[in-house]
Design a protein around this motif. Structure first.
Motif, mmCIF file in Angstrom:
data_model
loop_
_atom_site.group_PDB
_atom_site.id
_atom_site.type_symbol
_atom_site.label_atom_id
_atom_site.label_comp_id
_atom_site.label_asym_id
_atom_site.label_seq_id
_atom_site.Cartn_x
_atom_site.Cartn_y
_atom_site.Cartn_z
ATOM 1 N N GLU A 1 0.797 -1.220 0.000
ATOM 2 C CA GLU A 1 0.000 0.000 0.000
ATOM 3 C C GLU A 1 0.833 1.276 0.000
ATOM 4 O O GLU A 1 0.352 2.326 -0.436
ATOM 5 C CB GLU A 1 -0.943 0.013 1.218
ATOM 6 N N VAL A 2 2.082 1.220 0.474
ATOM 7 C CA VAL A 2 2.888 2.434 0.602
ATOM 8 C C VAL A 2 4.145 2.362 -0.256
ATOM 9 O O VAL A 2 4.379 3.218 -1.118
ATOM 10 C CB VAL A 2 3.267 2.686 2.086
ATOM 11 N N LEU A 3 4.978 1.348 -0.025
ATOM 12 C CA LEU A 3 6.268 1.297 -0.703
ATOM 13 C C LEU A 3 6.130 1.089 -2.202
ATOM 14 O O LEU A 3 6.774 1.804 -2.993
ATOM 15 C CB LEU A 3 7.128 0.184 -0.101
ATOM 16 N N ALA A 4 5.314 0.133 -2.607
ATOM 17 C CA ALA A 4 5.168 -0.145 -4.043
ATOM 18 C C ALA A 4 4.634 1.066 -4.818
ATOM 19 O O ALA A 4 5.183 1.413 -5.875
ATOM 20 C CB ALA A 4 4.269 -1.367 -4.259
ATOM 21 N N PRO A 5 3.583 1.761 -4.348
ATOM 22 C CA PRO A 5 3.152 2.974 -5.072
ATOM 23 C C PRO A 5 4.229 4.059 -5.116
ATOM 24 O O PRO A 5 4.356 4.761 -6.129
ATOM 25 C CB PRO A 5 1.923 3.438 -4.268
ATOM 26 N N LEU A 6 5.009 4.218 -4.031
ATOM 27 C CA LEU A 6 6.071 5.219 -4.041
ATOM 28 C C LEU A 6 7.133 4.878 -5.085
ATOM 29 O O LEU A 6 7.588 5.759 -5.838
ATOM 30 C CB LEU A 6 6.708 5.319 -2.654
ATOM 31 N N LEU A 7 7.554 3.617 -5.130
ATOM 32 C CA LEU A 7 8.555 3.220 -6.118
ATOM 33 C C LEU A 7 8.021 3.378 -7.530
ATOM 34 O O LEU A 7 8.748 3.800 -8.439
ATOM 35 C CB LEU A 7 8.981 1.762 -5.868
ATOM 36 N N ARG A 8 6.763 3.053 -7.736
ATOM 37 C CA ARG A 8 6.166 3.182 -9.064
ATOM 38 C C ARG A 8 6.058 4.645 -9.482
ATOM 39 O O ARG A 8 6.207 4.986 -10.659
ATOM 40 C CB ARG A 8 4.779 2.525 -9.066
ATOM 41 N N THR A 9 5.831 5.531 -8.516
ATOM 42 C CA THR A 9 5.695 6.953 -8.822
ATOM 43 C C THR A 9 7.051 7.626 -9.010
ATOM 44 O O THR A 9 7.244 8.410 -9.944
ATOM 45 C CB THR A 9 4.913 7.662 -7.696
ATOM 46 N N TRP A 10 7.990 7.309 -8.144
ATOM 47 C CA TRP A 10 9.290 7.975 -8.184
ATOM 48 C C TRP A 10 10.214 7.401 -9.250
ATOM 49 O O TRP A 10 11.011 8.134 -9.835
ATOM 50 C CB TRP A 10 9.958 7.879 -6.822
ATOM 51 N N PHE A 11 10.118 6.108 -9.488
ATOM 52 C CA PHE A 11 11.012 5.446 -10.452
ATOM 53 C C PHE A 11 10.187 4.608 -11.442
ATOM 54 O O PHE A 11 10.272 3.382 -11.448
ATOM 55 C CB PHE A 11 12.031 4.560 -9.732
ATOM 56 N N PRO A 12 9.379 5.257 -12.259
ATOM 57 C CA PRO A 12 8.491 4.493 -13.152
ATOM 58 C C PRO A 12 9.231 3.647 -14.180
ATOM 59 O O PRO A 12 8.737 2.598 -14.586
ATOM 60 C CB PRO A 12 7.653 5.584 -13.826
ATOM 61 N N SER A 13 10.404 4.084 -14.607
ATOM 62 C CA SER A 13 11.146 3.308 -15.594
ATOM 63 C C SER A 13 11.828 2.089 -14.979
ATOM 64 O O SER A 13 12.077 1.091 -15.665
ATOM 65 C CB SER A 13 12.196 4.184 -16.276
ATOM 66 N N VAL A 14 12.129 2.152 -13.690
ATOM 67 C CA VAL A 14 12.795 1.039 -13.006
ATOM 68 C C VAL A 14 11.779 0.109 -12.354
ATOM 69 O O VAL A 14 11.915 -1.119 -12.399
ATOM 70 C CB VAL A 14 13.782 1.570 -11.949
ATOM 71 N N PHE A 15 10.757 0.683 -11.736
ATOM 72 C CA PHE A 15 9.707 -0.097 -11.075
ATOM 73 C C PHE A 15 8.366 0.206 -11.731
ATOM 74 O O PHE A 15 7.529 0.907 -11.143
ATOM 75 C CB PHE A 15 9.634 0.246 -9.587
ATOM 76 N N PRO A 16 8.125 -0.299 -12.937
ATOM 77 C CA PRO A 16 6.862 0.027 -13.615
ATOM 78 C C PRO A 16 5.640 -0.469 -12.867
ATOM 79 O O PRO A 16 4.568 0.153 -12.926
ATOM 80 C CB PRO A 16 7.006 -0.671 -14.971
ATOM 81 N N ALA A 17 5.750 -1.601 -12.165
ATOM 82 C CA ALA A 17 4.613 -2.129 -11.413
ATOM 83 C C ALA A 17 4.712 -1.827 -9.922
ATOM 84 O O ALA A 17 3.751 -2.029 -9.183
ATOM 85 C CB ALA A 17 4.503 -3.645 -11.616
#
Length: 312
Positions: A147-163
């Motif tokens: 709920e927190v970490l995955a959305p942050l990674l997807r938002t901040w690093f979309p090219s590295v963590f697309p999902a």
């Protein structure tokens, strides 16, 4: 069973009957106490042997059917009865490696700060907080990761963590989970260093960095390795938190941030609905995880023994 605590009977004749009976009763209690402790230790070995034997017996049908392909097949597809352990093994080792790389320096840094640099009024509250973090259920970490970490990674690093989810995300979650364990053990073993050793080093003009590097860490090397191994064991077998964020992709994905699976997550997802060959294959995965953990612990002990011998 012979015991070294038996009372010589030659000297009992000079004692009163009450004293003699009391000493004999204490000797019998001591013998039974020794036998009970031996039984407890032997029971642990029997339990370990029973676990290994049951895993080997239950997993043998899958190993016999697939042979070495079970360890080299790069996909797990229950619908067509193709069972390959490689994706789960790769995910388990990679996520644990990421967790250790992140957690070890952070944990050692926190432990050194708490013992050497932290103000006195903050030391106990921070230590208590770290111990409380170790007691948080793993499913809470998994929910936080989803709920927190995955959305942050997807938002901040979309090219590295697309999902947002994936192997690296699971490694980060595992690092957060094992930091309290390694920190608590490291703090406790650092506190065992005698104060006179620190004071002597400071008296010779050493800086805090030199005292930490040349006095404290070499003195508690064994305890620090034990804390790291404890954290690694937790990371290798973690189930619920990893299941939430690893992506549960049953095909081998060799990228660092791609989605994958781990042995514990795969067993947790499929074991309740499995039967026949699939259940045997899942039990074979459990045996592999057991062997990996045993090998890691044995290797850590080997390194520690060699390192201690060189510095003796």
């Amino acid at each position: 069973m012979a015991t070294t605590n038996a009372i010589p009977t030659s000297g009992l004749g000079r004692l009163s009957d009450a004293t003699r009976r009391r000493l004999q009763r204490k000797a019998r209690i001591d013998v039974w106490f020794e036998r009970t402790l031996f039984a407890f230790a032997f029971a642990v070995l029997l339990l370990l042997g029973a676990i290994i034997a049951s895993l080997m017996f239950s997993s043998w049908p899958a190993i016999q059917r697939f042979g070495l392909d079970f360890f080299t097949e790069n996909r797990w597809a229950a619908n067509v009865e193709v069972f390959g352990a490689l994706p789960a093994i790769y995910g388990t080792l990679l996520t644990s490696f990421i967790a250790i790389v992140i957690a070890v320096p952070v944990s050692f840094g926190i432990a050194i700060f708490l013992t050497e640099q932290c103000p006195g009024f903050l030391r106990q509250p921070l230590s208590t907080l770290i111990e409380l973090l170790a007691g948080i259920p793993s499913i809470i970490y998994g929910m936080w990761g989803m709920e927190v970490l995955a959305p942050l990674l997807r938002t901040w690093f979309p090219s590295v963590f697309p999902a947002g989810t994936g192997l690296a995300t699971a490694g980060i979650i595992l690092a957060v989970m094992i930091i309290p364990f390694i920190t608590a053990v490291s703090r406790d073993v650092i506190n065992t260093v005698p104060a006179v050793m620190r004071e002597s080093a400071y008296g010779l003009g050493c800086t805090t960095w030199e005292v930490t590097r040349r006095v404290i860490l070499p003195s508690v090397k064994g305890g620090l390795v034990g804390g790291v191994v404890l954290g690694l064991g937790r990371a290798l077998g973690e189930t619920m938190a990893v299941t939430f964020v690893i992506g549960n992709n049953l095909f081998l994905n060799t990228t660092l941030t791609g989605q994958g699976t781990s042995i514990a997550a795969l067993i947790a997802n499929q074991f309740s609905e499995s039967d026949g060959t699939q259940r045997s294959a899942l039990l074979a995965l459990g045996l592999i995880l057991f062997l990996i953990t045993f090998a890691v612990l044995a290797f850590a002990r080997y390194l520690l023994r060699n390192s201690t011998g060189r510095h003796a």
